[in-house]
Design a protein around this motif. Structure first.
Motif, PDB file in Angstrom:
ATOM      1  N   ALA A   9       0.837  -1.204   0.000  1.00  9.13           N
ATOM      2  CA  ALA A   9       0.000   0.000   0.000  1.00  9.13           C
ATOM      3  C   ALA A   9       0.869   1.250   0.000  1.00  9.13           C
ATOM      4  O   ALA A   9       2.034   1.207   0.381  1.00  9.13           O
ATOM      5  N   GLU A  10       0.269   2.354  -0.422  1.00  8.62           N
ATOM      6  CA  GLU A  10       1.012   3.615  -0.463  1.00  8.62           C
ATOM      7  C   GLU A  10       0.987   4.273   0.915  1.00  8.62           C
ATOM      8  O   GLU A  10      -0.046   4.309   1.585  1.00  8.62           O
ATOM      9  N   LEU A  11       2.139   4.811   1.285  1.00  8.16           N
ATOM     10  CA  LEU A  11       2.334   5.342   2.628  1.00  8.16           C
ATOM     11  C   LEU A  11       2.536   6.859   2.598  1.00  8.16           C
ATOM     12  O   LEU A  11       3.297   7.388   1.787  1.00  8.16           O
ATOM     13  N   PHE A  12       1.840   7.507   3.505  1.00  9.84           N
ATOM     14  CA  PHE A  12       1.949   8.958   3.679  1.00  9.84           C
ATOM     15  C   PHE A  12       2.431   9.182   5.114  1.00  9.84           C
ATOM     16  O   PHE A  12       1.754   8.809   6.072  1.00  9.84           O
ATOM     17  N   LEU A  13       3.604   9.764   5.259  1.00  7.99           N
ATOM     18  CA  LEU A  13       4.106  10.093   6.596  1.00  7.99           C
ATOM     19  C   LEU A  13       3.785  11.557   6.883  1.00  7.99           C
ATOM     20  O   LEU A  13       4.410  12.469   6.328  1.00  7.99           O
ATOM     21  N   ASP A  14       2.798  11.754   7.750  1.00 10.05           N
ATOM     22  CA  ASP A  14       2.347  13.114   8.077  1.00 10.05           C
ATOM     23  C   ASP A  14       3.106  13.571   9.319  1.00 10.05           C
ATOM     24  O   ASP A  14       2.540  13.691  10.404  1.00 10.05           O
ATOM     25  N   LEU A  15       4.403  13.835   9.130  1.00 10.28           N
ATOM     26  CA  LEU A  15       5.248  14.186  10.281  1.00 10.28           C
ATOM     27  C   LEU A  15       5.443  15.683  10.417  1.00 10.28           C
ATOM     28  O   LEU A  15       6.104  16.151  11.346  1.00 10.28           O
ATOM     29  N   LYS A  16       4.900  16.444   9.493  1.00 11.80           N
ATOM     30  CA  LYS A  16       4.905  17.908   9.587  1.00 11.80           C
ATOM     31  C   LYS A  16       6.256  18.424  10.071  1.00 11.80           C
ATOM     32  O   LYS A  16       6.354  19.100  11.109  1.00 11.80           O
ATOM     33  N   LEU A  17       7.307  18.127   9.299  1.00 16.30           N
ATOM     34  CA  LEU A  17       8.660  18.527   9.698  1.00 16.30           C
ATOM     35  C   LEU A  17       8.732  20.045   9.851  1.00 16.30           C
ATOM     36  O   LEU A  17       8.210  20.786   9.014  1.00 16.30           O
ATOM     37  N   HIS A  18       9.364  20.486  10.925  1.00 14.88           N
ATOM     38  CA  HIS A  18       9.443  21.929  11.199  1.00 14.88           C
ATOM     39  C   HIS A  18      10.638  22.162  12.126  1.00 14.88           C
ATOM     40  O   HIS A  18      10.533  22.019  13.343  1.00 14.88           O
ATOM     41  N   ASP A  19      11.785  22.492  11.539  1.00 13.50           N
ATOM     42  CA  ASP A  19      12.995  22.701  12.331  1.00 13.50           C
ATOM     43  C   ASP A  19      13.946  23.524  11.462  1.00 13.50           C
ATOM     44  O   ASP A  19      13.564  23.976  10.373  1.00 13.50           O
ATOM     45  N   ILE A  20      15.172  23.700  11.917  1.00 16.23           N
ATOM     46  CA  ILE A  20      16.122  24.400  11.055  1.00 16.23           C
ATOM     47  C   ILE A  20      16.376  23.536   9.821  1.00 16.23           C
ATOM     48  O   ILE A  20      16.190  22.307   9.859  1.00 16.23           O
ATOM     49  N   PRO A  21      16.768  24.150   8.702  1.00 13.53           N
ATOM     50  CA  PRO A  21      16.869  23.375   7.452  1.00 13.53           C
ATOM     51  C   PRO A  21      17.723  22.116   7.561  1.00 13.53           C
ATOM     52  O   PRO A  21      17.316  21.047   7.082  1.00 13.53           O
ATOM     53  N   ARG A  22      18.877  22.193   8.231  1.00  5.42           N
ATOM     54  CA  ARG A  22      19.754  21.017   8.300  1.00  5.42           C
ATOM     55  C   ARG A  22      19.080  19.857   9.031  1.00  5.42           C
ATOM     56  O   ARG A  22      19.133  18.708   8.606  1.00  5.42           O
ATOM     57  N   THR A  23      18.412  20.184  10.137  1.00  5.49           N
ATOM     58  CA  THR A  23      17.760  19.136  10.930  1.00  5.49           C
ATOM     59  C   THR A  23      16.559  18.550  10.183  1.00  5.49           C
ATOM     60  O   THR A  23      16.348  17.327  10.186  1.00  5.49           O
ATOM     61  N   ALA A  24      15.782  19.421   9.555  1.00  5.61           N
ATOM     62  CA  ALA A  24      14.611  18.924   8.808  1.00  5.61           C
ATOM     63  C   ALA A  24      15.065  18.037   7.648  1.00  5.61           C
ATOM     64  O   ALA A  24      14.461  16.988   7.382  1.00  5.61           O
ATOM     65  N   ALA A  25      16.151  18.435   6.975  1.00  2.89           N
ATOM     66  CA  ALA A  25      16.662  17.625   5.856  1.00  2.89           C
ATOM     67  C   ALA A  25      17.188  16.287   6.367  1.00  2.89           C
ATOM     68  O   ALA A  25      16.991  15.243   5.726  1.00  2.89           O
ATOM     69  N   ALA A  26      17.834  16.297   7.536  1.00  2.00           N
ATOM     70  CA  ALA A  26      18.347  15.053   8.116  1.00  2.00           C
ATOM     71  C   ALA A  26      17.180  14.121   8.467  1.00  2.00           C
ATOM     72  O   ALA A  26      17.260  12.905   8.263  1.00  2.00           O
ATOM     73  N   ALA A  27      16.105  14.694   8.985  1.00  2.00           N
ATOM     74  CA  ALA A  27      14.921  13.884   9.295  1.00  2.00           C
ATOM     75  C   ALA A  27      14.356  13.283   8.008  1.00  2.00           C
ATOM     76  O   ALA A  27      13.978  12.108   7.967  1.00  2.00           O
ATOM     77  N   MET A  28      14.322  14.081   6.971  1.00  2.00           N
ATOM     78  CA  MET A  28      13.807  13.585   5.681  1.00  2.00           C
ATOM     79  C   MET A  28      14.643  12.412   5.191  1.00  2.00           C
ATOM     80  O   MET A  28      14.101  11.386   4.754  1.00  2.00           O
ATOM     81  N   ARG A  29      15.961  12.540   5.303  1.00  2.00           N
ATOM     82  CA  ARG A  29      16.835  11.432   4.871  1.00  2.00           C
ATOM     83  C   ARG A  29      16.539  10.184   5.698  1.00  2.00           C
ATOM     84  O   ARG A  29      16.488   9.075   5.175  1.00  2.00           O
ATOM     85  N   ALA A  30      16.317  10.386   6.994  1.00  2.18           N
ATOM     86  CA  ALA A  30      16.112   9.238   7.893  1.00  2.18           C
ATOM     87  C   ALA A  30      14.789   8.513   7.634  1.00  2.18           C
ATOM     88  O   ALA A  30      14.695   7.313   7.876  1.00  2.18           O
ATOM     89  N   ILE A  31      13.779   9.231   7.162  1.00  4.28           N
ATOM     90  CA  ILE A  31      12.462   8.577   6.995  1.00  4.28           C
ATOM     91  C   ILE A  31      12.252   7.997   5.597  1.00  4.28           C
ATOM     92  O   ILE A  31      11.233   7.356   5.351  1.00  4.28           O
ATOM     93  N   MET A  32      13.203   8.213   4.700  1.00  3.49           N
ATOM     94  CA  MET A  32      13.035   7.685   3.333  1.00  3.49           C
ATOM     95  C   MET A  32      12.917   6.164   3.380  1.00  3.49           C
ATOM     96  O   MET A  32      13.676   5.497   4.067  1.00  3.49           O
ATOM     97  N   ARG A  33      11.954   5.632   2.649  1.00  2.12           N
ATOM     98  CA  ARG A  33      11.772   4.180   2.578  1.00  2.12           C
ATOM     99  C   ARG A  33      10.977   3.839   1.325  1.00  2.12           C
ATOM    100  O   ARG A  33      10.319   4.721   0.747  1.00  2.12           O
ATOM    101  N   PRO A  34      10.988   2.582   0.902  1.00  7.59           N
ATOM    102  CA  PRO A  34      10.423   2.232  -0.403  1.00  7.59           C
ATOM    103  C   PRO A  34       8.961   2.620  -0.616  1.00  7.59           C
ATOM    104  O   PRO A  34       8.599   3.091  -1.684  1.00  7.59           O
ATOM    105  N   GLY A  35       8.101   2.427   0.392  1.00 11.51           N
ATOM    106  CA  GLY A  35       6.679   2.677   0.155  1.00 11.51           C
ATOM    107  C   GLY A  35       6.260   4.126   0.319  1.00 11.51           C
ATOM    108  O   GLY A  35       5.081   4.455   0.192  1.00 11.51           O
ATOM    109  N   LEU A  36       7.217   4.989   0.611  1.00 18.38           N
ATOM    110  CA  LEU A  36       6.865   6.362   0.981  1.00 18.38           C
ATOM    111  C   LEU A  36       6.466   7.199  -0.241  1.00 18.38           C
ATOM    112  O   LEU A  36       7.259   7.421  -1.143  1.00 18.38           O
ATOM    113  N   GLY A  37       5.212   7.658  -0.224  1.00 20.71           N
ATOM    114  CA  GLY A  37       4.715   8.436  -1.362  1.00 20.71           C
ATOM    115  C   GLY A  37       4.529   9.902  -1.050  1.00 20.71           C
ATOM    116  O   GLY A  37       4.658  10.760  -1.926  1.00 20.71           O
TER     117      GLY A  37
END
Ligand code: C5P
Length: 243
Positions: A58-86
């Motif tokens: 199934a298709e996955l939506f991660l509603d994590l509403k990232l909100h931090d300084i750019p470096r931290t938000a980008a690091a979080a984005m890298r960490a949550i990447m996974r195959p089903g993530l749409g």
């Protein structure tokens, strides 16, 4: 009002236990809905639920509403990447640089790991916020103009669209065109309880306003028959979209 693609139904898996979330996935999987995992499920039992959703295809939506300084938000984005993530959300209030950093991180990791690039959506003004409360948050002007202003930032940063209520969807499409997508929570079938949501709309009015994605939580997850509740919403949506 035209939409870029056929509108899709997203079900918010906001449940206190993993077994409740998994039961909903099992029940709703045949309907082809997108599963949204937000704060409640992610923080409590995220990995187990995400693995199961992915295993079902199934298709996955991660509603994590990232909100931090750019470096931290980008690091979080890298960490949550996974195959089903749409789909992933970021708060547009985090600013252009933060949204741009998240979009770039998603693109880079997708290329490095041969994953699909998830669509990033900027959260504008939460659907639980009424216009009357905007001044206490420091906003000048009405909901509509603030949503459009934040949407412009999100669009320039490379987001696929924004999260807004269906009340702002038509204006958004008029300003930015049909390809910039509107993902709308606060959807309530006629007669359903609003709960803490303020800017609510029925599936019919959301589709009429050009919404591309309808997010529904409690009207489905707390229904005595979640499958029937989701099916009724899909039937309502499909009756309005040609083909
Ligand atoms: O139960 P209900 O249909 O109100 O659920 C709406 C879902 O959409 C919740 O998971 C909520 O966190 C999410 N959401 C929202 N408003 C936004 C962004 C996300 O209601 N602006």
């Amino acid at each position: 009002m035209q939409t870029a693609v056929s509108p899709r139904l997203i079900v918010a898996l906001d449940t206190p236990t993993l077994s409740q979330a998994l039961h909903l996935v099992e029940q709703l999987l045949p309907l082809g809905v997108i599963f949204k995992v937000g704060y409640e499920a992610y923080y409590a039992f995220g990995p187990a639920l995400l693995n199961e959703i992915e295993a079902c295809g199934a298709e996955l939506f991660l509603d994590l509403k990232l909100h931090d300084i750019p470096r931290t938000a980008a690091a979080a984005m890298r960490a949550i990447m996974r195959p089903g993530l749409g789909i992933v959300t970021v708060h547009a209030m985090g600013g252009f640089e933060m949204m741009r950093a998240v979009v770039e991180a998603a693109e880079i990791v997708a290329q490095e790991r041969s994953l699909r690039v998830p669509a990033i959506f900027g959260v504008t003004i939460l659907t639980s916020i009424a216009e009357i409360t905007l001044p206490e948050l420091g906003f000048m002007g009405g909901i509509g103009e603030n949503v459009v202003r934040l949407a412009a930032l999100a669009r320039n940063a490379g987001c696929a669209g924004v999260v807004c209520s269906a009340h702002e969807s038509a204006d958004l499409k008029a300003f930015f065109g049909h390809d910039f997508q509107a993902l709308c929570p606060g959807i309530r079938p006629a007669g359903a309880a609003g709960g803490d949501q303020q800017r609510i709309a029925t599936p019919t009015s959301a589709i009429g306003a050009g919404a591309d994605y309808l997010v529904v939580g409690r009207p489905i997850t707390q229904a005595s028959d979640p499958f029937a509740a989701a099916q009724a919403i899909l039937t309502e949506m499909r009756s309005l979209v040609p083909g």
